[in-house]
Design an enzyme around this catalytic site. Structure first.
Site, PDB file in Angstrom:
ATOM      1  N   ASP A  83      77.384  61.177  86.383  1.00  0.00           N
ATOM      2  CA  ASP A  83      76.478  60.761  85.315  1.00  0.00           C
ATOM      3  C   ASP A  83      76.156  59.300  85.580  1.00  0.00           C
ATOM      4  O   ASP A  83      77.014  58.431  85.428  1.00  0.00           O
ATOM      5  CB  ASP A  83      77.169  60.933  83.966  1.00  0.00           C
ATOM      6  CG  ASP A  83      76.322  60.444  82.797  1.00  0.00           C
ATOM      7  OD1 ASP A  83      75.215  59.906  83.029  1.00  0.00           O
ATOM      8  OD2 ASP A  83      76.773  60.578  81.647  1.00  0.00           O
ATOM      9  N   ASN A  93      67.436  60.770  92.347  1.00  0.00           N
ATOM     10  CA  ASN A  93      66.466  61.627  91.670  1.00  0.00           C
ATOM     11  C   ASN A  93      66.659  61.659  90.158  1.00  0.00           C
ATOM     12  O   ASN A  93      65.696  61.857  89.420  1.00  0.00           O
ATOM     13  CB  ASN A  93      66.584  63.052  92.232  1.00  0.00           C
ATOM     14  CG  ASN A  93      65.848  64.065  91.382  1.00  0.00           C
ATOM     15  OD1 ASN A  93      64.624  64.107  91.356  1.00  0.00           O
ATOM     16  ND2 ASN A  93      66.605  64.890  90.655  1.00  0.00           N
ATOM     17  N   SER A 110      57.167  57.516  90.109  1.00  0.00           N
ATOM     18  CA  SER A 110      56.101  58.255  89.429  1.00  0.00           C
ATOM     19  C   SER A 110      54.746  57.640  89.730  1.00  0.00           C
ATOM     20  O   SER A 110      54.643  56.428  89.961  1.00  0.00           O
ATOM     21  CB  SER A 110      56.349  58.217  87.912  1.00  0.00           C
ATOM     22  OG  SER A 110      55.234  58.714  87.204  1.00  0.00           O
ATOM     23  N   TYR A 137      58.880  54.974  80.027  1.00  0.00           N
ATOM     24  CA  TYR A 137      59.139  55.674  81.290  1.00  0.00           C
ATOM     25  C   TYR A 137      58.385  55.029  82.446  1.00  0.00           C
ATOM     26  O   TYR A 137      58.960  54.710  83.489  1.00  0.00           O
ATOM     27  CB  TYR A 137      58.747  57.138  81.145  1.00  0.00           C
ATOM     28  CG  TYR A 137      58.845  57.933  82.422  1.00  0.00           C
ATOM     29  CD1 TYR A 137      60.089  58.331  82.916  1.00  0.00           C
ATOM     30  CD2 TYR A 137      57.696  58.291  83.128  1.00  0.00           C
ATOM     31  CE1 TYR A 137      60.183  59.069  84.091  1.00  0.00           C
ATOM     32  CE2 TYR A 137      57.784  59.026  84.300  1.00  0.00           C
ATOM     33  CZ  TYR A 137      59.028  59.416  84.775  1.00  0.00           C
ATOM     34  OH  TYR A 137      59.110  60.138  85.945  1.00  0.00           O
ATOM     35  N   LYS A 163      59.819  52.965  85.792  1.00  0.00           N
ATOM     36  CA  LYS A 163      59.565  53.391  87.168  1.00  0.00           C
ATOM     37  C   LYS A 163      58.885  52.286  87.980  1.00  0.00           C
ATOM     38  O   LYS A 163      59.071  52.201  89.199  1.00  0.00           O
ATOM     39  CB  LYS A 163      58.725  54.672  87.185  1.00  0.00           C
ATOM     40  CG  LYS A 163      59.478  55.906  86.690  1.00  0.00           C
ATOM     41  CD  LYS A 163      60.659  56.251  87.577  1.00  0.00           C
ATOM     42  CE  LYS A 163      61.291  57.586  87.203  1.00  0.00           C
ATOM     43  NZ  LYS A 163      62.381  57.982  88.107  1.00  0.00           N
ATOM     44  N   THR A 178      58.113  69.939  85.338  1.00  0.00           N
ATOM     45  CA  THR A 178      59.558  69.866  85.130  1.00  0.00           C
ATOM     46  C   THR A 178      59.845  69.725  83.637  1.00  0.00           C
ATOM     47  O   THR A 178      58.932  69.669  82.815  1.00  0.00           O
ATOM     48  CB  THR A 178      60.154  68.667  85.884  1.00  0.00           C
ATOM     49  OG1 THR A 178      59.730  67.451  85.239  1.00  0.00           O
ATOM     50  CG2 THR A 178      59.708  68.654  87.341  1.00  0.00           C
TER      51      THR A 178
END
Length: 268
Positions: free
Chosen positions: A69, A96, A149, A184, A188, A219
């Site tokens: 984790d 990932n 991303s 997010y 990234k 996903t």
């Protein structure tokens, strides 16, 4: 643990999504690997391993489940000790594991949502890489990958709000077009800077470092759901898995230190 000279690939968050599809892509490669399938849950990791072995019963590639984790320093440290004791090195680390949440009134504040995304996508990934770097530099021709991303590109965002979204032209507050993925995408972007830091840091050790931008894929990341993403034009997660496999196998070495996309590189 004997691996018969196979290249050892550690993939975080590999029990689902792009990580899972990366394992599938490597299982179908002509190059045999020993894959360390990283998963927060041992049960989910073992379930993924069983499904993969059922689908590919004759592959020369082996799979080992590793509980890790990346939001926990202890979990990362324990994982490192296991891999070090069992193998002594890794040939590739695929960062990932990712996270995307939004504020929810009464459950998660704006600050908590941003902190959660950064804790996994930036801080956790940095700690994971820092801890495992000694095992990477022991392998000749090692590769270090960060899954980013298309939303992270500063150049793409400049001059437009976000791909496919309306311009925030309405006056007043709140803004109906406020981007729910701001945390997010910002995390990234930070991840891409992290990749560049590692690119230059590990150059003397011969480690090739990349960011991977797989495109919009169906996903479970962010809780939007694969079916809704498919309706929005998202591709199958196997697209990302195959890009990562190509990078691991040296087909994109000329693009080290850049953001590798399906075709060419993505602007920073």
């Amino acid at each position: 643990m004997a691996t018969d000279g196979k290249k050892i690939v550690l993939i975080t968050g590999a029990n689902t999504g792009i990580g899972y599809e990366t394992v599938k892509a490597l299982l179908q490669s002509t190059q045999p690997y020993h894959i360390i399938l990283g998963s927060r849950s041992v049960e989910k990791g073992n379930s993924a391993k069983a499904e993969l072995q059922k689908e590919f019963p004759n592959t020369p590639t082996s799979i080992e489940v590793l509980q890790v984790d990346i939001s926990s320093d202890k979990s990362i440290g324990d994982a490192f000790e296991k891999v070090k004791a069992n193998h002594g090195h890794i040939d590739a680390l695929v960062n990932n594991a990712g996270h995307s949440v939004q504020p929810v009134p009464g459950k998660r504040t704006l600050r908590e949502a941003w902190n959660e995304d950064y804790d996994v996508n930036v801080s956790g990934t940095q700690v994971m890489t820092h801890v495992f770097a000694p095992l990477l530099i022991r392998a000749p021709g090692a590769r270090l990958l960060f899954v980013t991303s298309g939303l992270a590109s500063l150049q793409r965002l400049h001059g437009s709000w976000y791909a496919g979204g309306p311009e925030p032209s309405e006056p007043g507050w709140p803004k109906a077009s406020e981007n729910p993925l701001s945390a997010y995408r910002s995390s990234k972007t930070a991840l891409n800077m992290m990749m560049l830091n590692w690119h230059y840091l590990l150059k003397p050790d011969g480690v090739k470092v990349f960011s991977i931008s797989p495109g919009m894929l169906a996903t479970n990341l962010g809780g939007i759901g694969p079916e809704r993403l498919k309706a929005m034009g998202a591709g199958h997660p196997s697209i990302g898995g195959n890009i990562i496999k190509d990078v691991i196998e040296g087909k994109r070495d000329a693009e080290a230190g850049q953001v590798v996309a399906g075709q060419g590189v993505q602007p920073f």
